[in-house]
Design a protein around this motif. Structure first.
Motif, PDB file in Angstrom:
ATOM      1  N   TYR A   1      -4.612  11.659  -4.615  1.00  0.00           N
ATOM      2  CA  TYR A   1      -4.420  11.553  -3.188  1.00  0.00           C
ATOM      3  C   TYR A   1      -4.416  10.098  -2.778  1.00  0.00           C
ATOM      4  O   TYR A   1      -4.966   9.241  -3.464  1.00  0.00           O
ATOM      5  N   MET A   2      -3.775   9.833  -1.647  1.00  0.00           N
ATOM      6  CA  MET A   2      -3.657   8.479  -1.111  1.00  0.00           C
ATOM      7  C   MET A   2      -3.835   8.519   0.400  1.00  0.00           C
ATOM      8  O   MET A   2      -3.635   9.571   1.031  1.00  0.00           O
ATOM      9  N   GLY A   3      -4.198   7.384   0.940  1.00  0.00           N
ATOM     10  CA  GLY A   3      -4.419   7.344   2.371  1.00  0.00           C
ATOM     11  C   GLY A   3      -4.172   5.974   2.953  1.00  0.00           C
ATOM     12  O   GLY A   3      -4.032   4.986   2.224  1.00  0.00           O
TER      13      GLY A   3
ATOM     14  N   ALA B   1      -3.800  10.652   5.511  1.00  0.00           N
ATOM     15  CA  ALA B   1      -3.933  10.872   4.073  1.00  0.00           C
ATOM     16  C   ALA B   1      -2.908  11.889   3.593  1.00  0.00           C
ATOM     17  O   ALA B   1      -2.425  12.724   4.372  1.00  0.00           O
ATOM     18  N   TYR B   2      -2.598  11.791   2.291  1.00  0.00           N
ATOM     19  CA  TYR B   2      -1.586  12.651   1.662  1.00  0.00           C
ATOM     20  C   TYR B   2      -2.129  13.089   0.314  1.00  0.00           C
ATOM     21  O   TYR B   2      -2.566  12.266  -0.485  1.00  0.00           O
ATOM     22  N   TRP B   3      -2.102  14.406   0.054  1.00  0.00           N
ATOM     23  CA  TRP B   3      -2.612  14.844  -1.237  1.00  0.00           C
ATOM     24  C   TRP B   3      -1.785  15.974  -1.827  1.00  0.00           C
ATOM     25  O   TRP B   3      -0.741  16.326  -1.299  1.00  0.00           O
ATOM     26  N   VAL B   4      -2.265  16.509  -2.945  1.00  0.00           N
ATOM     27  CA  VAL B   4      -1.526  17.483  -3.748  1.00  0.00           C
ATOM     28  C   VAL B   4      -1.003  18.617  -2.881  1.00  0.00           C
ATOM     29  O   VAL B   4      -1.717  19.112  -2.010  1.00  0.00           O
ATOM     30  N   GLY B   5       0.265  18.971  -3.139  1.00  0.00           N
ATOM     31  CA  GLY B   5       0.873  20.026  -2.352  1.00  0.00           C
ATOM     32  C   GLY B   5       1.516  19.506  -1.085  1.00  0.00           C
ATOM     33  O   GLY B   5       1.860  20.284  -0.189  1.00  0.00           O
TER      34      GLY B   5
ATOM     35  N   ARG C   1       0.187  17.960   1.262  1.00  0.00           N
ATOM     36  CA  ARG C   1      -0.658  18.183   2.434  1.00  0.00           C
ATOM     37  C   ARG C   1      -1.004  16.859   3.076  1.00  0.00           C
ATOM     38  O   ARG C   1      -1.153  15.836   2.398  1.00  0.00           O
ATOM     39  N   THR C   2      -1.142  16.879   4.385  1.00  0.00           N
ATOM     40  CA  THR C   2      -1.446  15.665   5.129  1.00  0.00           C
ATOM     41  C   THR C   2      -2.500  15.933   6.200  1.00  0.00           C
ATOM     42  O   THR C   2      -2.696  17.079   6.624  1.00  0.00           O
TER      43      THR C   2
ATOM     44  N   SER D   1     -11.552  20.433   1.763  1.00  0.00           N
ATOM     45  CA  SER D   1     -11.532  20.293   3.210  1.00  0.00           C
ATOM     46  C   SER D   1     -10.788  19.034   3.613  1.00  0.00           C
ATOM     47  O   SER D   1     -10.872  18.012   2.944  1.00  0.00           O
ATOM     48  N   ASP D   2     -10.094  19.094   4.735  1.00  0.00           N
ATOM     49  CA  ASP D   2      -9.387  17.914   5.235  1.00  0.00           C
ATOM     50  C   ASP D   2     -10.343  16.749   5.472  1.00  0.00           C
ATOM     51  O   ASP D   2      -9.964  15.584   5.302  1.00  0.00           O
TER      52      ASP D   2
END
Length: 128
Positions: A33-35, A50-54, A56-57, A105-106
């Motif tokens: 993940y990155m942010g 933030a942006y992560w697997v799938g 998702r943001t 969790s976000d």
């Protein structure tokens, strides 16, 4: 270890747009993940997006509906498209990443302590 290099900052008038980029030095398959975070003078660093697997943001309330985070895995690059900029968006913007899986969790991604790798930052200045 992955190195991150931000670019795209600058001076823009209120209502203008900027696109920040964060280039990772290694292939992104090991980045979970990155942010983006930012720090204004005299203030603490704060979460932006933030942006992560799938794909998702999650966004900070101040960024929602104006900023868009995206990731180009082929080019190992994270982006932050910022529209309708305001003087209060003025800050140094930092890219961050983690090579470990994130939480469910976000709210996990809002905490800068969960990011191990950081870029040097890029200045964004919005004039009124």
């Amino acid at each position: 270890q992955v190195q991150l290099v931000e670019s795209g900052g600058g001076l823009v008038q209120t209502g203008g747009s900027l696109r920040l980029s964060c280039a990772a030095s290694r292939r992104s398959f090991n980045i979970y993940y990155m942010g983006w975070f930012r720090q204004a003078p005299g203030k603490e660093r704060e979460f932006v997006a933030a942006y992560w697997v799938g794909s998702r943001t999650v966004y900070a309330r101040s960024a929602k509906d104006r900023f868009t985070i995206s990731r180009d895995n082929a080019n190992n690059t994270l982006y932050l498209q910022m529209n309708s900029l305001k003087p209060e968006d003025t800050a140094v913007y930092y890219c961050a990443a983690s090579s470990r899986p994130g939480g469910y969790s976000d709210t996990y991604y809002l905490d800068d302590r969960n990011y191990a790798t950081w870029g040097q930052g890029t200045q964004v200045t919005v004039s009124s």
